[in-house]
Design a protein around this motif. Structure first.
Motif, short mmCIF file in Angstrom:
data_model
loop_
_atom_site.label_atom_id
_atom_site.label_comp_id
_atom_site.label_asym_id
_atom_site.label_seq_id
_atom_site.Cartn_x
_atom_site.Cartn_y
_atom_site.Cartn_z
N TRP A 33 0.82 -1.21 0.00
CA TRP A 33 0.00 0.00 0.00
C TRP A 33 0.85 1.26 0.00
CZ3 TRP A 33 -1.19 3.26 4.52
CH2 TRP A 33 -2.22 4.18 4.31
N LEU A 34 1.97 1.25 0.71
CA LEU A 34 2.81 2.44 0.79
C LEU A 34 3.48 2.75 -0.54
CD1 LEU A 34 4.55 1.94 4.26
CD2 LEU A 34 2.58 3.38 3.72
N GLY A 35 3.90 1.74 -1.28
CA GLY A 35 4.48 1.97 -2.60
C GLY A 35 5.78 2.77 -2.60
N VAL A 36 6.63 2.55 -1.60
CA VAL A 36 7.91 3.27 -1.52
C VAL A 36 8.85 2.74 -2.61
CG1 VAL A 36 9.92 3.74 -0.06
CG2 VAL A 36 7.62 3.68 0.94
N THR A 53 9.47 -5.50 9.39
CA THR A 53 10.83 -5.40 8.86
C THR A 53 11.07 -6.44 7.78
OG1 THR A 53 11.49 -4.84 11.12
CG2 THR A 53 13.25 -5.15 9.53
N SER A 54 10.60 -7.66 8.02
CA SER A 54 10.76 -8.73 7.05
C SER A 54 10.00 -8.43 5.76
CB SER A 54 10.25 -10.04 7.66
OG SER A 54 10.28 -11.08 6.71
N SER A 55 8.79 -7.90 5.88
CA SER A 55 8.02 -7.56 4.69
C SER A 55 8.72 -6.48 3.87
CB SER A 55 6.61 -7.10 5.09
OG SER A 55 5.84 -8.16 5.55
N VAL A 56 9.26 -5.48 4.56
CA VAL A 56 10.00 -4.43 3.84
C VAL A 56 11.19 -5.03 3.10
CG1 VAL A 56 11.42 -2.36 4.14
CG2 VAL A 56 9.26 -2.59 5.41
N ALA A 57 11.95 -5.88 3.79
CA ALA A 57 13.14 -6.48 3.18
C ALA A 57 12.79 -7.34 1.97
CB ALA A 57 13.89 -7.31 4.23
N ARG A 58 11.65 -8.05 2.04
CA ARG A 58 11.28 -8.97 0.97
C ARG A 58 10.57 -8.29 -0.19
NH1 ARG A 58 7.36 -11.59 2.26
NH2 ARG A 58 6.97 -10.98 4.43
N ARG A 59 9.81 -7.23 0.09
CA ARG A 59 8.88 -6.71 -0.91
C ARG A 59 9.25 -5.33 -1.45
NH1 ARG A 59 4.29 -10.08 -0.21
NH2 ARG A 59 2.89 -8.72 -1.40
N ALA A 60 10.05 -4.56 -0.69
CA ALA A 60 10.29 -3.16 -1.06
C ALA A 60 11.68 -2.90 -1.61
CB ALA A 60 10.04 -2.26 0.15
N GLY A 133 9.67 12.66 2.95
CA GLY A 133 9.64 11.25 3.33
C GLY A 133 8.33 10.85 3.98
N LEU A 134 8.14 9.56 4.07
CA LEU A 134 6.89 8.99 4.53
C LEU A 134 6.95 8.65 6.01
CD1 LEU A 134 4.28 8.13 2.92
CD2 LEU A 134 5.20 5.82 2.98
N VAL A 135 5.87 8.95 6.73
CA VAL A 135 5.68 8.50 8.12
C VAL A 135 4.36 7.75 8.14
CG1 VAL A 135 5.39 9.17 10.53
CG2 VAL A 135 6.97 10.45 9.05
N ALA A 136 4.39 6.48 8.54
CA ALA A 136 3.19 5.65 8.43
C ALA A 136 3.16 4.58 9.51
CB ALA A 136 3.13 4.99 7.05
N CYS A 137 1.97 4.13 9.85
CA CYS A 137 1.84 3.03 10.80
C CYS A 137 0.51 2.33 10.58
CB CYS A 137 1.97 3.52 12.23
SG CYS A 137 0.42 4.00 13.02
N TYR A 138 0.34 1.20 11.26
CA TYR A 138 -0.98 0.59 11.34
C TYR A 138 -1.20 0.06 12.74
CZ TYR A 138 1.54 -3.81 10.23
OH TYR A 138 2.42 -4.87 10.21
N ARG A 256 -9.16 -6.55 11.36
CA ARG A 256 -8.97 -5.34 10.57
C ARG A 256 -7.97 -4.45 11.28
NH1 ARG A 256 -14.25 -3.03 9.39
NH2 ARG A 256 -14.29 -2.25 11.53
N ALA A 257 -7.06 -3.91 10.49
CA ALA A 257 -6.14 -2.89 10.97
C ALA A 257 -6.45 -1.60 10.24
CB ALA A 257 -4.69 -3.30 10.73
N TRP A 258 -6.16 -0.47 10.87
CA TRP A 258 -6.22 0.83 10.21
C TRP A 258 -4.81 1.31 9.96
CZ3 TRP A 258 -10.40 2.35 7.93
CH2 TRP A 258 -11.65 2.01 8.44
N ALA A 259 -4.54 1.67 8.72
CA ALA A 259 -3.22 2.17 8.33
C ALA A 259 -3.31 3.66 8.04
CB ALA A 259 -2.72 1.44 7.08
N VAL A 260 -2.29 4.40 8.46
CA VAL A 260 -2.26 5.84 8.25
C VAL A 260 -0.90 6.24 7.70
CG1 VAL A 260 -1.60 6.23 10.67
CG2 VAL A 260 -2.56 8.12 9.35
N LEU A 261 -0.88 7.19 6.78
CA LEU A 261 0.37 7.69 6.24
C LEU A 261 0.29 9.20 6.07
CD1 LEU A 261 0.02 8.54 2.99
CD2 LEU A 261 -0.01 6.08 2.70
N GLY A 262 1.46 9.83 6.08
CA GLY A 262 1.60 11.25 5.81
C GLY A 262 3.03 11.51 5.39
N ARG A 263 3.27 12.70 4.85
CA ARG A 263 4.62 13.03 4.39
C ARG A 263 5.14 14.25 5.15
NH1 ARG A 263 6.60 10.14 0.37
NH2 ARG A 263 5.15 8.87 -0.84
N LYS A 264 6.44 14.20 5.44
CA LYS A 264 7.09 15.33 6.08
C LYS A 264 7.19 16.48 5.08
CE LYS A 264 11.27 16.51 8.69
NZ LYS A 264 12.49 15.92 9.31
#
Length: 270
Positions: A33-36, A53-60, A133-138, A256-264
């Motif tokens: 979803w973040l598409g970095v 961390t693992s998902s970032v390493a594998r997918r991004a 840059g992106l700041v995001a969490c869920y 269900r999780a809620w994810a939020v993102l914003g940019r600096k």
């Protein structure tokens, strides 16, 4: 009964058995979803056992992803499970060991409600992000979207009215889109967006679902671990009676999780 007594997050294996099957599915969806872009520097705040961390390493395809957590036990599990370019450091979310503006993406998974000062943590994440840059969490949707916990606390409260004091639905307000959007906006982040992530998990039998509650990791398992054996058995049966168990003993539950993102903001941006 103090609420903090049950907020135990230290043993990686116990957490994985309890929430890992869901958290890893959500992490993959979140990263996509973040598409970095490839080659970014990521910081995972409150990385726990390393699911995100693992998902970032594998997918991004990051240049580097650093996982930071205040639990040495969780970091031991993360280091075992996640290979380079991931690195891990013992650190607090309110004092991150990185230079200002050094990260392309600062993210966090399921940790925000367990921090003593969530607003300060988001401000610290924004400090670590580069301009643009992106700041995001869920976070879990404790209010309505955690099917298992809704059944668990309903069963527990029927047997013990004091259990309501530990219920995440009562204690953790940062689990709805409006609250997350306000928190990110208050931190001065631009383009704030909130979206749901929904996943389901299968259990071959009720025992597969119940046994992780006995390890004491997190509010609900911590409550179970504190019960005397007769009370624990009564709760086990009350929970089983509430769940949609099929004739063959299997069941499927959703979260269900809620994810939020914003940019600096970038300097000079309007």
């Amino acid at each position: 009964m103090t609420e903090q007594r049950f907020d135990v997050w230290a043993a990686g294996d116990a957490y994985e058995r309890y929430m890992g099957r869901w958290s890893r599915l959500v992490a993959d969806r979140f990263v996509d979803w973040l598409g970095v872009p490839d080659g970014a520097v990521w910081l995972d705040v409150g990385c726990g056992t390393g699911a995100l961390t693992s998902s970032v390493a594998r997918r991004a395809r990051p240049r580097l992803v650093v996982g930071a957590d205040r639990s040495a036990g969780f970091l031991t599990a993360a280091r075992t499970a996640v290979a380079p370019p991931a690195r891990f450091v013992l650190a607090d979310a309110l004092s991150l060991p990185v230079r200002e503006g050094s990260c392309d993406a600062v993210v966090s998974a399921l940790a925000l409600n367990f921090l003593p000062a969530p607003d300060a943590a988001v401000a610290e994440a924004a400090r670590a992000a580069r301009p643009g840059g992106l700041v995001a969490c869920y976070v879990w949707d404790y209010a309505e979207g955690m099917e298992l916990l809704c059944h668990f606390w309903a069963a527990a409260s029927r047997l013990d009215p004091t259990a309501a004091a530990v219920d995440e639905r009562r204690r953790f307000p940062l689990c709805r889109p409006e609250e997350l959007r306000s928190l990110w906006t208050a931190a001065g982040l631009d383009g704030v967006h909130v979206a749901p992530i929904e996943v389901r998990a299968d259990f071959a039998a009720f025992a597969e679902l119940w046994e992780p509650f006995l390890a004491g990791q997190g509010p609900a398992p911590g409550y179970v671990a504190a019960l005397a054996p007769p009370g624990r058995e009564r709760l086990r049966e009350a929970l089983r009676d509430r769940l949609p168990v099929r004739p063959d003993g299997s069941l499927t539950l959703g979260v269900r999780a809620w994810a939020v993102l914003g940019r600096k903001p970038s300097p000079g941006a309007a």
